[in-house]
Design a protein around this motif. Structure first.
Motif, PDB file in Angstrom:
ATOM      1  N   GLY A   6     -62.971 -88.657 -43.902  1.00  0.00           N
ATOM      2  CA  GLY A   6     -62.298 -88.505 -42.618  1.00  0.00           C
ATOM      3  C   GLY A   6     -61.673 -87.134 -42.457  1.00  0.00           C
ATOM      4  N   ILE A   7     -61.047 -86.641 -43.511  1.00  0.00           N
ATOM      5  CA  ILE A   7     -60.436 -85.311 -43.469  1.00  0.00           C
ATOM      6  C   ILE A   7     -61.507 -84.244 -43.306  1.00  0.00           C
ATOM      7  N   LEU A   8     -62.620 -84.370 -44.033  1.00  0.00           N
ATOM      8  CA  LEU A   8     -63.712 -83.404 -43.901  1.00  0.00           C
ATOM      9  C   LEU A   8     -64.300 -83.426 -42.489  1.00  0.00           C
ATOM     10  N   ALA A   9     -64.460 -84.629 -41.932  1.00  0.00           N
ATOM     11  CA  ALA A   9     -64.989 -84.737 -40.569  1.00  0.00           C
ATOM     12  C   ALA A   9     -64.045 -84.085 -39.564  1.00  0.00           C
ATOM     13  N   MET A  10     -62.739 -84.306 -39.739  1.00  0.00           N
ATOM     14  CA  MET A  10     -61.751 -83.697 -38.844  1.00  0.00           C
ATOM     15  C   MET A  10     -61.795 -82.176 -38.973  1.00  0.00           C
ATOM     16  N   GLY A  11     -61.909 -81.671 -40.191  1.00  0.00           N
ATOM     17  CA  GLY A  11     -62.009 -80.231 -40.399  1.00  0.00           C
ATOM     18  C   GLY A  11     -63.238 -79.645 -39.730  1.00  0.00           C
ATOM     19  N   ALA A  12     -64.369 -80.354 -39.826  1.00  0.00           N
ATOM     20  CA  ALA A  12     -65.599 -79.889 -39.183  1.00  0.00           C
ATOM     21  C   ALA A  12     -65.435 -79.840 -37.673  1.00  0.00           C
ATOM     22  N   LEU A  13     -64.752 -80.818 -37.106  1.00  0.00           N
ATOM     23  CA  LEU A  13     -64.503 -80.814 -35.663  1.00  0.00           C
ATOM     24  C   LEU A  13     -63.615 -79.645 -35.257  1.00  0.00           C
ATOM     25  N   LEU A  14     -62.592 -79.379 -36.046  1.00  0.00           N
ATOM     26  CA  LEU A  14     -61.696 -78.262 -35.726  1.00  0.00           C
ATOM     27  C   LEU A  14     -62.415 -76.927 -35.815  1.00  0.00           C
ATOM     28  N   ILE A  15     -63.263 -76.775 -36.821  1.00  0.00           N
ATOM     29  CA  ILE A  15     -64.024 -75.529 -36.946  1.00  0.00           C
ATOM     30  C   ILE A  15     -64.952 -75.370 -35.753  1.00  0.00           C
ATOM     31  N   ALA A  16     -65.572 -76.455 -35.323  1.00  0.00           N
ATOM     32  CA  ALA A  16     -66.472 -76.395 -34.169  1.00  0.00           C
ATOM     33  C   ALA A  16     -65.733 -76.039 -32.887  1.00  0.00           C
ATOM     34  N   ALA A  17     -64.433 -76.285 -32.847  1.00  0.00           N
ATOM     35  CA  ALA A  17     -63.653 -76.026 -31.635  1.00  0.00           C
ATOM     36  C   ALA A  17     -62.999 -74.658 -31.637  1.00  0.00           C
ATOM     37  N   THR A  18     -63.441 -73.760 -32.486  1.00  0.00           N
ATOM     38  CA  THR A  18     -62.868 -72.422 -32.510  1.00  0.00           C
ATOM     39  C   THR A  18     -63.262 -71.670 -31.247  1.00  0.00           C
ATOM     40  N   PRO A  19     -62.545 -70.580 -30.912  1.00  0.00           N
ATOM     41  CA  PRO A  19     -62.856 -69.836 -29.692  1.00  0.00           C
ATOM     42  C   PRO A  19     -64.300 -69.346 -29.616  1.00  0.00           C
ATOM     43  N   THR A  20     -64.944 -69.103 -30.754  1.00  0.00           N
ATOM     44  CA  THR A  20     -66.315 -68.624 -30.732  1.00  0.00           C
ATOM     45  C   THR A  20     -67.219 -69.613 -30.009  1.00  0.00           C
ATOM     46  N   ALA A  21     -66.956 -70.885 -30.180  1.00  0.00           N
ATOM     47  CA  ALA A  21     -67.766 -71.897 -29.522  1.00  0.00           C
ATOM     48  C   ALA A  21     -67.582 -71.861 -28.005  1.00  0.00           C
ATOM     49  N   PHE A  22     -66.482 -71.309 -27.556  1.00  0.00           N
ATOM     50  CA  PHE A  22     -66.199 -71.247 -26.129  1.00  0.00           C
ATOM     51  C   PHE A  22     -66.393 -69.846 -25.576  1.00  0.00           C
ATOM     52  N   GLY A  23     -67.108 -68.994 -26.274  1.00  0.00           N
ATOM     53  CA  GLY A  23     -67.386 -67.657 -25.772  1.00  0.00           C
ATOM     54  C   GLY A  23     -66.777 -66.558 -26.602  1.00  0.00           C
ATOM     55  N   GLY A  24     -65.812 -66.868 -27.469  1.00  0.00           N
ATOM     56  CA  GLY A  24     -65.254 -65.870 -28.361  1.00  0.00           C
ATOM     57  C   GLY A  24     -64.391 -64.850 -27.666  1.00  0.00           C
ATOM     58  N   TRP A  25     -64.207 -63.744 -28.304  1.00  0.00           N
ATOM     59  CA  TRP A  25     -63.338 -62.710 -27.776  1.00  0.00           C
ATOM     60  C   TRP A  25     -64.118 -61.732 -26.919  1.00  0.00           C
ATOM     61  N   VAL A  26     -63.377 -60.959 -26.159  1.00  0.00           N
ATOM     62  CA  VAL A  26     -63.965 -59.971 -25.257  1.00  0.00           C
ATOM     63  C   VAL A  26     -63.334 -58.617 -25.555  1.00  0.00           C
ATOM     64  N   VAL A  27     -64.160 -57.586 -25.620  1.00  0.00           N
ATOM     65  CA  VAL A  27     -63.659 -56.227 -25.768  1.00  0.00           C
ATOM     66  C   VAL A  27     -63.802 -55.538 -24.418  1.00  0.00           C
ATOM     67  N   VAL A  28     -62.676 -55.075 -23.897  1.00  0.00           N
ATOM     68  CA  VAL A  28     -62.657 -54.350 -22.625  1.00  0.00           C
ATOM     69  C   VAL A  28     -62.534 -52.865 -22.951  1.00  0.00           C
ATOM     70  N   THR A  29     -63.421 -52.060 -22.368  1.00  0.00           N
ATOM     71  CA  THR A  29     -63.415 -50.620 -22.613  1.00  0.00           C
ATOM     72  C   THR A  29     -63.333 -49.881 -21.286  1.00  0.00           C
ATOM     73  N   LEU A  30     -62.216 -49.202 -21.044  1.00  0.00           N
ATOM     74  CA  LEU A  30     -62.091 -48.389 -19.834  1.00  0.00           C
ATOM     75  C   LEU A  30     -62.984 -47.163 -19.973  1.00  0.00           C
ATOM     76  N   GLN A  31     -63.673 -46.810 -18.893  1.00  0.00           N
ATOM     77  CA  GLN A  31     -64.513 -45.614 -18.914  1.00  0.00           C
ATOM     78  C   GLN A  31     -63.647 -44.364 -19.037  1.00  0.00           C
ATOM     79  N   GLU A  32     -62.567 -44.346 -18.258  1.00  0.00           N
ATOM     80  CA  GLU A  32     -61.658 -43.200 -18.274  1.00  0.00           C
ATOM     81  C   GLU A  32     -60.251 -43.696 -17.965  1.00  0.00           C
ATOM     82  N   LEU A  33     -59.290 -43.255 -18.741  1.00  0.00           N
ATOM     83  CA  LEU A  33     -57.899 -43.643 -18.526  1.00  0.00           C
ATOM     84  C   LEU A  33     -57.167 -42.503 -17.828  1.00  0.00           C
ATOM     85  N   PRO A  34     -56.670 -42.733 -16.616  1.00  0.00           N
ATOM     86  CA  PRO A  34     -55.930 -41.657 -15.929  1.00  0.00           C
ATOM     87  C   PRO A  34     -54.616 -41.372 -16.655  1.00  0.00           C
TER      88      PRO A  34
END
Length: 160
Positions: A6-34
């Motif tokens: 049960g603990i292993l199954a719960m851990g597997a579910l939590l790992i599956a629910a990490t942000p990566t599964a929902f698109g992960g992080w985003v890097v924003v890069t400004l072309q030019e900063l005034p």
């Protein structure tokens, strides 16, 4: 044994629910900063968005919020300007036109429209329209501002 499974199954579910599964992080890069903005004058900020720092993201609706960093708490909440960025000609490129209302300093926050991922730029100085350019900031401050605006801070953060 059942408890361990049960603990292993719960851990597997939590790992599956990490942000990566929902698109992960985003890097924003400004072309030019005034270096500064002029009060009442529109300035276009162009930036790219990359999922996981690699894949250019198209079809998003990022928004930029301007708030006066020198204002009091209530004024900061009430005096926010929000604009929606539009997609550019190149994949993953977005443009937003911002206008600072008054002199001082403004904070720009880019909401990527993905899992509440937001990027807050360092405060930008605002001078009176038509005024001469303000004195340059020290090189280490400008470097810090660019480090944040180019998205480097997403992966490279100093640990205390």
């Amino acid at each position: 044994m059942r408890r361990a499974v049960g603990i292993l199954a719960m851990g597997a579910l939590l790992i599956a629910a990490t942000p990566t599964a929902f698109g992960g992080w985003v890097v924003v890069t400004l072309q030019e900063l005034p270096e500064y903005l002029e009060a009442g004058k529109a300035t276009t900020l162009s930036f790219t968005m990359r999922q996981h720092g690699r894949d250019l993201m198209q079809g998003r609706s990022p928004t930029l919020t301007l708030s006066d960093t020198d204002a009091g708490f209530v004024a900061k909440i009430m005096g926010r300007d929000k604009v929606t960025a539009v997609g550019g000609a190149e994949p993953g490129l977005y443009h937003a036109e911002i206008t600072a209302a008054d002199t001082g300093r403004v904070s720009v926050t880019i909401d990527t429209d993905l899992a509440r991922w937001k990027v807050k730029l360092m405060p930008i100085r605002v001078v009176a329209a038509g005024a001469s350019a303000p004195p340059a900031v020290p090189a280490h401050e400008r470097g810090r501002d660019i480090f944040v605006a180019k998205g480097c801070v997403t992966c490279h953060m100093k640990k205390d």
